[in-house]
Design a protein around this motif. Structure first.
Motif, short mmCIF file in Angstrom:
data_model
loop_
_atom_site.label_atom_id
_atom_site.label_comp_id
_atom_site.label_asym_id
_atom_site.label_seq_id
_atom_site.Cartn_x
_atom_site.Cartn_y
_atom_site.Cartn_z
N PRO A 1 0.82 -1.21 0.00
CA PRO A 1 0.00 0.00 0.00
C PRO A 1 0.86 1.25 0.00
CG PRO A 1 0.15 -0.88 2.19
CD PRO A 1 0.89 -1.84 1.31
N PRO A 2 0.25 2.37 -0.36
CA PRO A 2 1.00 3.61 -0.27
C PRO A 2 1.30 3.91 1.19
CG PRO A 2 -1.25 4.00 -1.04
CD PRO A 2 -1.11 2.54 -0.82
N PRO B 1 2.67 6.39 4.04
CA PRO B 1 2.99 7.80 4.23
C PRO B 1 4.45 7.97 4.63
CG PRO B 1 1.75 6.96 6.08
CD PRO B 1 1.80 5.86 5.07
N SER C 1 7.38 8.57 6.76
CA SER C 1 7.51 8.66 8.21
C SER C 1 8.66 9.60 8.55
CB SER C 1 7.75 7.28 8.83
OG SER C 1 8.75 6.64 8.14
#
Lengths: 160, 215
Positions: free
Chosen positions: B42-43, B45, B47
């Protein structure tokens, strides 16, 4: 060569002992939230489906889950959440939570202008908050992402 | 040739130890055991880079529940147990009675328990009105600056233990248990009494916490 091998072994031992003597306790025992709360977003052009995968031993709060967009001409409807598990919280009462795999669907409505627009990229914000059974909660978070909406269903949507 | 090889190996060893000291707080990430049908990655975010735990209690001033600014330096000279918490965090709320008990139990060592809420002022005020905390709590809202100053950021609760000189001895992420807390505070008392070095206390704490976790 034997000397190098001995020193290499000494290096490994030194780093191991240094690791063992690290005084900063269990700081990073828990993985970051993006490793335990994973998702995939799918769309057929009329709705979005957020497929969540929660690692074993972790859970997400239903009331802290949301999906938003600021893409012009695109409106997201009321999300449909599956039934979650009830978990009692002494302060907040019974809370609905999700574990393992679950899917949240959201209807997508496009304005007339948005349908005419050649681009179909949808920018999304996912709100979430979850915890670990081992006694840790991740702070409320907003993750941003974008997906490409299928073109053909959009064209169909334009037709009466 | 042999001398060069030995020298190179020695340099590698020193570089390795140096690198370990700088990155060690970040590399204890347990691999997640993900299962399930979701195959595509999944994409994720971006960090933020994990900040480093400082050697000493940082110079911070935060408001208390009445809005009065309180500097952490106010408690300098006492061993500190600084507990990052939030009202929305169930394990945080569950450890509050233990923290209050520790404050009394270690009173002879002048222990000061201090809460830092990563939460909104109204939520903290409402909570503490319903269930007063047996120790002071400051409010850092949800801006993340206070956890960053302490080099903590994965989640809550986080308990930071410091000796009476303000030197951070250890940090416990996740719910604190009585056995762990008593072990750490007992060793900090020995450090403050001059009966144990900081380094030896850290070694002992690290070893014993791992043993507790393994049992």
């Amino acid at each position: 060569m034997r000397t190098v091998a001995s020193l290499s072994l000494a290096f490994i031992l030194c780093t191991t002992l240094t690791a063992a003597s690290s005084g900063f306790g269990t700081k990073d025992e828990f993985p970051p939230p993006e490793q335990v709360f994973r998702y995939v977003i799918q769309s057929d052009g009329t709705k979005l489906a957020v497929l969540w995968n929660v690692a074993p031993g972790y859970y997400l709060y239903k009331k802290r889950l949301a999906i938003l967009t600021d893409t012009p001409g695109v409106t997201l409807g009321t999300p449909h959440f599956p039934k979650g598990l009830i978990q009692h919280d002494e302060y907040f009462g019974d809370q609905e939570v999700y574990r393992d795999d679950f899917t949240v669907t959201v209807p997508v409505t496009l304005s007339a202008d948005a349908i005419q627009t050649p681009t179909s990229r949808l920018h999304l914000k996912l709100k979430l908050q979850g915890c670990a059974d081992a006694g840790l909660c991740y702070p409320p978070a907003v993750w941003t992402t974008s997906i490409v909406m299928p073109i053909i269903p959009l064209m169909k949507q334009k037709q009466p | 040739m042999k001398r060069t090889t030995v020298l190179a190996a020695l340099l590698m060893m020193i570089a390795g130890i140096f690198t370990w000291h700088w990155v060690s707080p970040r590399i204890h990430v347990r691999k997640s055991a993900l299962t399930g049908p979701i195959a595509p990655i999944p994409p994720v975010p971006p960090s933020p880079s994990s900040p480093r735990i400082p050697e000493r209690i940082p110079a911070l001033t935060l408001p208390d529940v009445n809005g009065k600014p309180r500097a952490l330096a106010e408690w300098h000279g006492k061993p500190l147990l600084i507990n990052f918490w939030a009202t929305w965090c169930e394990p945080c709320r569950e450890e509050i009675p233990l923290l209050g008990h520790l404050q009394s139990e270690f009173a002879a060592t002048h222990l000061q328990v201090l809460g830092i809420a990563i939460d909104f002022k109204d939520a903290v005020a409402r909570y503490t009105r319903d269930a007063p905390l047996p120790y002071p709590t400051l409010i850092a809202e949800e801006d993340g600056l206070a956890p960053e100053a302490f080099g903590v950021g994965t989640g809550l609760p986080v308990s930071v233990f410091a000796d009476s000189q303000g030197r951070i001895v250890t940090v416990k992420t996740g719910e604190l248990h009585a056995k762990e807390a008593r072990l750490i505070l007992g060793l900090i008392a020995k450090v403050d009494a001059g009966n144990l070095t900081l380094s030896a206390a850290r070694t002992e704490i690290g070893a014993q916490l791992r043993q507790i976790a393994a049992n």
